[in-house]
Design a protein around this motif. Sequence first.
Motif, mmCIF file in Angstrom:
data_model
loop_
_atom_site.group_PDB
_atom_site.id
_atom_site.type_symbol
_atom_site.label_atom_id
_atom_site.label_comp_id
_atom_site.label_asym_id
_atom_site.label_seq_id
_atom_site.Cartn_x
_atom_site.Cartn_y
_atom_site.Cartn_z
ATOM 1 N N SER A 1 48.046 34.068 49.077
ATOM 2 C CA SER A 1 48.220 34.004 50.673
ATOM 3 C C SER A 1 47.961 32.590 51.230
ATOM 4 O O SER A 1 47.448 31.698 50.154
ATOM 5 N N GLY A 2 48.400 32.223 52.324
ATOM 6 C CA GLY A 2 47.949 30.983 52.913
ATOM 7 C C GLY A 2 46.563 30.851 52.850
ATOM 8 O O GLY A 2 45.655 31.841 52.958
ATOM 9 N N GLY A 3 45.792 29.771 52.683
ATOM 10 C CA GLY A 3 44.437 29.391 52.812
ATOM 11 C C GLY A 3 43.846 29.671 51.187
ATOM 12 O O GLY A 3 42.802 29.292 51.232
ATOM 13 N N GLN A 4 44.505 30.062 50.436
ATOM 14 C CA GLN A 4 44.018 30.214 49.084
ATOM 15 C C GLN A 4 44.145 28.703 48.036
ATOM 16 O O GLN A 4 43.664 28.824 47.030
ATOM 17 N N TYR B 1 41.779 38.945 35.971
ATOM 18 C CA TYR B 1 40.436 38.305 35.878
ATOM 19 C C TYR B 1 39.885 38.148 37.299
ATOM 20 O O TYR B 1 40.663 38.172 38.341
ATOM 21 N N PRO B 2 38.612 38.333 37.408
ATOM 22 C CA PRO B 2 37.840 37.895 38.891
ATOM 23 C C PRO B 2 37.924 36.792 39.232
ATOM 24 O O PRO B 2 36.885 35.931 39.380
ATOM 25 N N ILE B 3 39.127 36.211 39.420
ATOM 26 C CA ILE B 3 39.192 34.821 39.859
ATOM 27 C C ILE B 3 38.298 34.433 41.006
ATOM 28 O O ILE B 3 37.427 33.513 40.964
ATOM 29 N N THR B 4 38.394 35.235 42.017
ATOM 30 C CA THR B 4 37.850 34.730 43.355
ATOM 31 C C THR B 4 36.203 34.848 43.182
ATOM 32 O O THR B 4 35.566 34.235 43.777
ATOM 33 N N GLN C 1 48.203 41.000 46.383
ATOM 34 C CA GLN C 1 49.135 41.906 45.846
ATOM 35 C C GLN C 1 50.871 41.443 46.434
ATOM 36 O O GLN C 1 51.538 42.137 45.742
ATOM 37 N N ASP C 2 50.493 41.006 47.632
ATOM 38 C CA ASP C 2 52.121 40.773 48.149
ATOM 39 C C ASP C 2 52.824 39.810 47.125
ATOM 40 O O ASP C 2 54.031 39.963 46.703
ATOM 41 N N ALA C 3 51.907 38.955 46.653
ATOM 42 C CA ALA C 3 52.551 37.896 45.810
ATOM 43 C C ALA C 3 52.922 38.444 44.447
ATOM 44 O O ALA C 3 53.658 38.146 43.797
ATOM 45 N N TYR D 1 42.202 41.318 44.514
ATOM 46 C CA TYR D 1 43.192 41.087 45.427
ATOM 47 C C TYR D 1 44.504 41.850 44.945
ATOM 48 O O TYR D 1 45.261 42.263 45.670
ATOM 49 N N VAL D 2 44.409 41.932 43.558
ATOM 50 C CA VAL D 2 45.884 42.495 43.171
ATOM 51 C C VAL D 2 45.326 43.936 42.442
ATOM 52 O O VAL D 2 44.660 43.762 41.437
ATOM 53 N N ARG D 3 45.517 44.929 42.936
ATOM 54 C CA ARG D 3 45.022 46.207 42.420
ATOM 55 C C ARG D 3 46.084 47.349 41.751
ATOM 56 O O ARG D 3 45.943 48.318 41.050
#
Lengths: 183, 183
Positions: free
Chosen positions: A10-13, A111-114, A76-78, A98-100
């Motif tokens: 997403s934007g801002g990441q 991975y639990p990146i964030t 998820q969108d990406a 974010y990706v489920r």
Amino acid sequence: MRKEIRIAGSGGQGIVLASILLAEASGIYDGKNVVQSQVYGAAARGEMSKADVIISDEEIYFPEVRSPDIVITLSQDAYDEFTNGLKEGSLVILDDFYVRHLKDGIKNFHYPITKVAIDITGSKISSNIVLLGILSGLTGVVTLDALKNVVNERFKNKGELNIKALEKGYELGAKEAYDGKTN
Amino acid sequence: MRKEIRIAGSGGQGIVLASILLAEASGIYDGKNVVQSQVYGAAARGEMSKADVIISDEEIYFPEVRSPDIVITLSQDAYDEFTNGLKEGSLVILDDFYVRHLKDGIKNFHYPITKVAIDITGSKISSNIVLLGILSGLTGVVTLDALKNVVNERFKNKGELNIKALEKGYELGAKEAYDGKTN
């Protein structure tokens, strides 16, 4: 060796910055030829952010990513968009917060990146540094030393925490170092 | 309309950031299709920094700069290298402090880019903002409003001074607005 890497979220990441740091590390410190690019405008849909890096031992005559070898997704969108039509052998690195919803038949590495970024630096903005560490540990497409150099240059004040985030990412990635490792 | 813009100078002059801000302004706020890219490694010689932006009303099928319409140079080396083989009608914007030896037969537009940055913001690092203002005023390839939006987003603390640097650049560029103006 030519590797096409796509980073999307997403934007801002900090997607564009991640790709630039990767390109600098590989091009300046690992001695590879690198092209880094991103698209803005109608072709970049909505809030999605996407950036591409091509790393090669040879001169890069065709500077466009057509079929990525590695896709890193922070939303998820990406994930939904950029895992379509992947060639065999391509791998996907994703943030499992974010990706489920994952597709079958894809080499997903989650991975639990964030979460790691927040745990270490107190801010999710460092997730782009964690993902670079994971990329290095998992695939070897860029060296950890090269990444450390560019992170130290970029983050003068917050260098130390970002190095920790990078190292933690590397450790996570190295645990399941991919068979198709390029180094 | 398709315009190929190349920005080049020395490392540390903010060349890549300038090209990203231009791409964001044009792609997000002016509604154009934009591809932004840079090369690292053996192909990027020594201390030189170079970044490319393609701005188009149409979808961009060929994302590589082959023959720039506009070249912006902040160093003599960059000028010497990237003004070779320019097509007719291409224009060159240059910093008259760093670029002193000009070639004949080229549409050279020279400005005190770095000097203006230092006068307004106290730091030469803002020269990349001044050059974006000049580009807008001289050629119209990107709007001043779009640039203001991205500068405000990017420089939260130092936004005001950078907007002044941008406006001063625009004013300088607009004084001799180029015949081949694209807007």
